[in-house]
Structure formats: C-alpha cells, structure tokens
Design an enzyme around this catalytic site. Structure first.
Site, PDB file in Angstrom:
ATOM      1  N   VAL A  15      67.267  51.115  68.654  1.00 21.87           N
ATOM      2  CA  VAL A  15      67.310  49.729  69.137  1.00 21.87           C
ATOM      3  C   VAL A  15      67.131  49.687  70.658  1.00 21.87           C
ATOM      4  CG1 VAL A  15      68.631  47.583  69.153  1.00 21.87           C
ATOM      5  CG2 VAL A  15      68.828  49.131  67.205  1.00 21.87           C
ATOM      6  N   TYR A 138      83.007  54.064  59.387  1.00 26.81           N
ATOM      7  CA  TYR A 138      82.145  53.241  60.245  1.00 26.81           C
ATOM      8  C   TYR A 138      82.529  51.758  60.147  1.00 26.81           C
ATOM      9  CZ  TYR A 138      77.465  51.428  61.732  1.00 26.81           C
ATOM     10  OH  TYR A 138      76.410  50.792  62.340  1.00 26.81           O
ATOM     11  N   LYS A 142      83.908  49.403  63.190  1.00 23.50           N
ATOM     12  CA  LYS A 142      83.070  48.296  63.676  1.00 23.50           C
ATOM     13  C   LYS A 142      83.743  46.935  63.479  1.00 23.50           C
ATOM     14  CE  LYS A 142      79.094  50.226  65.097  1.00 23.50           C
ATOM     15  NZ  LYS A 142      78.292  49.836  66.253  1.00 23.50           N
ATOM     16  N   LYS A 189      60.070  62.307  54.422  1.00 22.64           N
ATOM     17  CA  LYS A 189      59.908  63.001  53.133  1.00 22.64           C
ATOM     18  C   LYS A 189      58.495  62.823  52.584  1.00 22.64           C
ATOM     19  CE  LYS A 189      64.627  62.924  51.632  1.00 22.64           C
ATOM     20  NZ  LYS A 189      65.649  62.244  50.871  1.00 22.64           N
TER      21      LYS A 189
HETATM   22  P1  NAP Z   1      70.534  55.551  67.269  1.00 25.91           P
HETATM   23  O1  NAP Z   1      69.064  55.471  67.227  1.00 25.91           O
HETATM   24  O2  NAP Z   1      71.215  56.610  66.444  1.00 25.91           O
HETATM   25  O3  NAP Z   1      70.988  55.698  68.781  1.00 25.91           O
HETATM   26  C1  NAP Z   1      72.336  55.912  69.093  1.00 25.91           C
HETATM   27  C2  NAP Z   1      72.469  55.799  70.589  1.00 25.91           C
HETATM   28  O4  NAP Z   1      73.844  55.985  70.925  1.00 25.91           O
HETATM   29  C3  NAP Z   1      71.663  56.857  71.343  1.00 25.91           C
HETATM   30  O5  NAP Z   1      71.132  56.275  72.500  1.00 25.91           O
HETATM   31  C4  NAP Z   1      72.739  57.891  71.696  1.00 25.91           C
HETATM   32  O6  NAP Z   1      72.437  58.619  72.875  1.00 25.91           O
HETATM   33  C5  NAP Z   1      73.925  56.980  71.936  1.00 25.91           C
HETATM   34  N1  NAP Z   1      75.194  57.682  71.792  1.00 25.91           N
HETATM   35  C6  NAP Z   1      75.693  58.284  70.688  1.00 25.91           C
HETATM   36  N2  NAP Z   1      76.870  58.881  70.972  1.00 25.91           N
HETATM   37  C7  NAP Z   1      77.111  58.643  72.290  1.00 25.91           C
HETATM   38  C8  NAP Z   1      78.148  59.009  73.175  1.00 25.91           C
HETATM   39  N3  NAP Z   1      79.215  59.725  72.782  1.00 25.91           N
HETATM   40  N4  NAP Z   1      78.070  58.605  74.455  1.00 25.91           N
HETATM   41  C9  NAP Z   1      77.012  57.891  74.882  1.00 25.91           C
HETATM   42  N5  NAP Z   1      76.001  57.494  74.106  1.00 25.91           N
HETATM   43  C10 NAP Z   1      76.050  57.880  72.815  1.00 25.91           C
HETATM   44  O7  NAP Z   1      71.225  54.184  66.834  1.00 25.91           O
HETATM   45  P2  NAP Z   1      70.569  52.738  66.630  1.00 25.91           P
HETATM   46  O8  NAP Z   1      70.063  52.717  65.227  1.00 25.91           O
HETATM   47  O9  NAP Z   1      69.690  52.398  67.765  1.00 25.91           O
HETATM   48  O10 NAP Z   1      71.880  51.818  66.641  1.00 25.91           O
HETATM   49  C11 NAP Z   1      72.133  50.881  67.681  1.00 25.91           C
HETATM   50  C12 NAP Z   1      73.283  49.994  67.251  1.00 25.91           C
HETATM   51  O11 NAP Z   1      72.924  49.264  66.078  1.00 25.91           O
HETATM   52  C13 NAP Z   1      74.563  50.758  66.896  1.00 25.91           C
HETATM   53  O12 NAP Z   1      75.685  50.078  67.414  1.00 25.91           O
HETATM   54  C14 NAP Z   1      74.591  50.739  65.373  1.00 25.91           C
HETATM   55  O13 NAP Z   1      75.905  50.819  64.885  1.00 25.91           O
HETATM   56  C15 NAP Z   1      73.942  49.409  65.091  1.00 25.91           C
HETATM   57  N6  NAP Z   1      73.289  49.281  63.766  1.00 25.91           N
HETATM   58  C16 NAP Z   1      72.323  50.173  63.395  1.00 25.91           C
HETATM   59  C17 NAP Z   1      71.701  50.006  62.149  1.00 25.91           C
HETATM   60  C18 NAP Z   1      70.550  50.893  61.710  1.00 25.91           C
HETATM   61  O14 NAP Z   1      70.033  50.686  60.603  1.00 25.91           O
HETATM   62  N7  NAP Z   1      70.076  51.851  62.526  1.00 25.91           N
HETATM   63  C19 NAP Z   1      72.079  48.946  61.303  1.00 25.91           C
HETATM   64  C20 NAP Z   1      73.074  48.058  61.740  1.00 25.91           C
HETATM   65  C21 NAP Z   1      73.669  48.237  62.974  1.00 25.91           C
HETATM   66  P3  NAP Z   1      71.516  59.967  72.856  1.00 25.91           P
HETATM   67  O15 NAP Z   1      70.376  59.708  71.923  1.00 25.91           O
HETATM   68  O16 NAP Z   1      71.079  60.080  74.281  1.00 25.91           O
HETATM   69  O17 NAP Z   1      72.390  61.063  72.370  1.00 25.91           O
HETATM   70  P1  GDP Z   2      72.795  51.594  53.766  1.00 24.70           P
HETATM   71  O1  GDP Z   2      71.775  50.495  53.762  1.00 24.70           O
HETATM   72  O2  GDP Z   2      73.831  51.415  54.808  1.00 24.70           O
HETATM   73  O3  GDP Z   2      73.367  51.853  52.404  1.00 24.70           O
HETATM   74  O4  GDP Z   2      72.114  52.940  54.221  1.00 24.70           O
HETATM   75  P2  GDP Z   2      70.730  53.682  54.010  1.00 24.70           P
HETATM   76  O5  GDP Z   2      69.719  53.226  54.980  1.00 24.70           O
HETATM   77  O6  GDP Z   2      71.121  55.122  54.033  1.00 24.70           O
HETATM   78  O7  GDP Z   2      70.199  53.270  52.563  1.00 24.70           O
HETATM   79  C1  GDP Z   2      70.823  53.765  51.418  1.00 24.70           C
HETATM   80  C2  GDP Z   2      70.050  53.410  50.139  1.00 24.70           C
HETATM   81  O8  GDP Z   2      68.769  54.037  50.131  1.00 24.70           O
HETATM   82  C3  GDP Z   2      70.806  53.950  48.924  1.00 24.70           C
HETATM   83  O9  GDP Z   2      70.534  53.111  47.804  1.00 24.70           O
HETATM   84  C4  GDP Z   2      70.157  55.322  48.726  1.00 24.70           C
HETATM   85  O10 GDP Z   2      70.293  55.812  47.395  1.00 24.70           O
HETATM   86  C5  GDP Z   2      68.702  54.996  49.044  1.00 24.70           C
HETATM   87  N1  GDP Z   2      67.907  56.171  49.471  1.00 24.70           N
HETATM   88  C6  GDP Z   2      66.845  56.686  48.805  1.00 24.70           C
HETATM   89  N2  GDP Z   2      66.352  57.759  49.422  1.00 24.70           N
HETATM   90  C7  GDP Z   2      67.088  57.921  50.561  1.00 24.70           C
HETATM   91  C8  GDP Z   2      67.024  58.843  51.642  1.00 24.70           C
HETATM   92  O11 GDP Z   2      66.193  59.759  51.681  1.00 24.70           O
HETATM   93  N3  GDP Z   2      67.916  58.667  52.663  1.00 24.70           N
HETATM   94  C9  GDP Z   2      68.849  57.658  52.641  1.00 24.70           C
HETATM   95  N4  GDP Z   2      69.687  57.520  53.686  1.00 24.70           N
HETATM   96  N5  GDP Z   2      68.937  56.773  51.623  1.00 24.70           N
HETATM   97  C10 GDP Z   2      68.078  56.905  50.585  1.00 24.70           C
END
Ligand code: NAP
Ligand code: GDP
Length: 316
Positions: A15, A138, A142, A189
């Site tokens: 993000v 988590y 949160k 994959k």
């Molecule tokens: P991400 O790609 O995994 O990036 C995580 C970020 O947090 C990286 O910049 C990482 O820094 C930093 N970080 C982790 N541990 C840290 C620490 N101890 N000190 C300082 N920085 C740290 O995550 P994202 O997907 O962009 O997520 C952004 C936000 O959206 C999060 O709050 C997450 O909970 C929320 N969110 C994500 C999803 C999703 O599907 N990805 C869905 C809903 C909400 P480095 O890379 O430099 O280590």
């Molecule tokens: P969620 O949306 O927070 O549940 O997280 P994910 O992004 O991990 O999505 C999970 C869903 O995708 C579940 O229904 C899993 O069974 C399915 N899934 C299928 N293949 C994969 C995979 O390779 N990685 C992950 N993370 N989920 C998978």
C-alpha cells in the site's frame, strides 16, 4: 513554504508504494511526504519510533506498517500477529500524541469483523463477537486501533481515525508462496506452474468469496481519508457486495492473464478460511458516490505484468 509533513509508515510495502505512486503523479503544493520502512525505524520499539518522529517531525501520519500475511501465515504465527501489531500501533499513537500530530489514519482490515454475523457487515459491527479463529491474533490487535482512536479522541480531542480495506493486491506485493495473500500467492504459483509445465494448484475449494481492491485505488482513497475524512469511527474502503468474487474465479483470471494453458486444480484438503466477509461500502459511497474502481481483471493483468517484469527483485 512547507505546511504539512506527512509520515507514511509501511512506505516500502504494497500500500505504501501505491500511495507513493499516487503522490508522485500529482505532487501536492506545500506538503512534504516521507515514506519509511523497517530499515528506517523498528516501530515495535518505542525508542526507535521516537527517534524517527524526532527526525521527521510529522504533522500528519498515515500508519500503514504492520505485520501482514495471508490465511496460512495468520494460522501459524498468531502470537506475532498479535504482539507486533499491538506494539507498533501503540508506539505510533503515543508518539503522535507527544508530537501534537494533527491527523492520524491507521489501517484495519475486514479480517477484524466477527465470524458469526449478518451480511453485509458495516463499520458499526466490528466488536459484535469473536473473529474467525484462523486470524484472531491479527484481528484482536487491529480491533484495538479503533478502541485507541476513540479513547484519544474522547480524552485529548485527537483527530485519529482508521480505514478498513478488504483484500488488497497490486505491484510490490509480497508474492511469497507460503505467507502471502491469495492473489500474489497464486500469481507466483501460476508463473512457476507455467515454467515447469505442471498443474496450477489452488488451496481449498475455490468457493470462498472475497472483495478485492487494487492497491492504486486504495491509495487514492487513503489520501482522500487523510485529507477529508474526519470521523473517529472507521470507514470501509471497498468495492460493493455486488463485486464480490469466488477464489476459483480469481484463479482463472490469473491463469488468463498469465496465458497459462495447463490444468487448474483445487486442493480441498487445504483450509478455506472464512467463507465470506461481505462488507458494505455504503458509507464510502455517501462520501464519494462517483469513485470508480479499476476492473478486477484489468488490475490482475497489470499485477501479473509487473510480477513477470520484476520477478528477480519482487518480494518472494
Ligand atoms: P506489506 O506489503 O506487508 O508491508 C508492510 C510494511 O510494514 C512494510 O513497509 C514493512 O517494512 C513495514 N513494517 C513491518 N514491520 C515493521 C516494523 N517492525 N517496523 C517498521 N516497519 C515495519 O503490507 P501492506 O499489504 O502494504 O499493508 C498495509 C496496511 O494495510 C497494513 O496495516 C495491513 O494490516 C493493512 N491491510 C492489508 C491487507 C492486504 O490484503 N495486504 C488487507 C487489509 C488491510 P519493510 O518492508 O521495510 O520491512
Ligand atoms: P483472507 O482473505 O484474509 O482469508 O486471506 P487470503 O488472501 O490468504 O485468502 C484466503 C483464501 O484464499 C482462502 O479461501 C484460501 O483457501 C484461498 N487460497 C487459495 N490458494 C491460496 C494461496 O496460495 N495462498 C493463500 N493465502 N490463500 C489461498
């Protein structure tokens, strides 16, 4: 003259990189944006976070940093998901207060909602029952962001709020085969299956439903929330329930974008996680009725193209 300094934690993540792209496309006048990752400060550590705030002197904070992962990582590392996120968000709140930060936006997720609920879920229902056990570390961590925001608002009048995105994907994601979210995991994959001439295997039945949001769409909404959204209560940032899709359909979209001609298989012995977490975007629509989301197949196409072009340096 610089009027605002915006600190973006998690600036190196999925993000954070998207927010950086949005800001760099139209640099705002009179504002400085500072994007930091874990090499700049360990936000689980108060002293390290304090030093960062003293260096940057932010007037606004977009707190994106978190310990983040997909279903399988959440099932394996519940304690780390709980503790790292609690420490990071607490240090950020304390330091925002100590530095008189005018606005703080933090990030929840639709994973925080109760498992047993009615649909669509909305912002008022976060605390109405336990989350799904697969991601309780988590989810409980949160949920407390929302509680902390309200307490800082009530006691000190702070303008701290949170946004609730659904499942995010895009360029610069974590494409790790084991710990990632579903779209980046399946893109990786499918890429390997194509190279090896092997079947493309999806975990679980492929039947669960999810609302996905492209990171660049979310980044625009995050910047809007920082500027315009001033309620302490959270707001869901999502496509509507009508755009919810099955994991199996997403897998087939990835296979098309990759031009994968082999067999697509489902491994039903692996976990499905929560069947759905359908979230309402009615509140967002009240604020931004005209916001246009990128079509999911186009966004998957852009992400697949980015992954192929950046395979050597992508987070895998
Ligand atoms: P991400 O790609 O995994 O990036 C995580 C970020 O947090 C990286 O910049 C990482 O820094 C930093 N970080 C982790 N541990 C840290 C620490 N101890 N000190 C300082 N920085 C740290 O995550 P994202 O997907 O962009 O997520 C952004 C936000 O959206 C999060 O709050 C997450 O909970 C929320 N969110 C994500 C999803 C999703 O599907 N990805 C869905 C809903 C909400 P480095 O890379 O430099 O280590
Ligand atoms: P969620 O949306 O927070 O549940 O997280 P994910 O992004 O991990 O999505 C999970 C869903 O995708 C579940 O229904 C899993 O069974 C399915 N899934 C299928 N293949 C994969 C995979 O390779 N990685 C992950 N993370 N989920 C998978």
């Amino acid at each position: 003259m610089i009027e605002d300094i915006t600190l973006v934690t998690g600036g190196t993540g999925l993000v954070g990189r998207a927010v950086q792209e949005v800001i760099e496309a139209a640099p705002p006048q009179g504002q400085k944006w500072v994007f930091v990752g874990s090499k700049d400060a360990d936000l689980t550590n108060y002293e390290s976070t304090k030093a960062l705030f003293e260096r940057v002197r932010p007037t606004q904070v977009l707190h994106l940093a978190a310990f983040v992962g997909g279903l399988f990582a959440n099932m394996e590392y519940k304690v780390q998901f709980w503790r790292k996120n609690i420490l990071m968000q607490d240090n950020i709140m304390v330091l925002c207060h100590e530095h008189g930060v005018k606005k703080l936006v933090s990030c929840l997720s639709t994973c925080v909602f109760p498992d047993k609920t009615t649909y669509p879920i909305d912002e008022t229902m976060i605390h109405n029952g336990p989350p799904h056990p697969s991601n309780e570390g988590y989810a409980y961590a949160k949920r407390l962001v929302d509680v902390q925001n309200r307490m800082y608002n009530s006691q000190y009048g702070c303008n701290y709020t949170s946004v609730i995105p659904t499942n995010i994907f895009g360029k610069h994601d974590n494409f790790n085969l084991k710990d990632s979210h579903v779209i980046p995991g399946l893109i990786h994959k499918c890429y390997l299956a194509q190279k090896a001439g092997e079947p493309f295997t999806i975990m679980g039945t492929g039947k669960p439903l999810r609302q996905f949001i492209y990171s660049l769409d979310l980044a625009k909404l995050m910047v809007w929330a920082l500027r315009e959204y001033n309620e302490p209560d959270p707001i869901i940032l999502s496509v509507g329930p009508e755009d919810e899709v099955a994991i199996g359909d997403v897998a087939r979209s990835i296979a098309r974008a990759m031009d994968f001609q082999g067999e697509v298989r489902f491994d039903a012995t692996k976990a499905d996680g929560q069947f759905k977490k359908t979230a309402s975007n009615a509140k967002l629509r009240r604020y931004l009725p005209g916001f246009k989301f990128t079509d999911i197949d186009d966004a998957i196409g852009e992400t697949v193209a980015w992954f192929k072009a950046n395979y050597a340096s992508a987070r895998t």
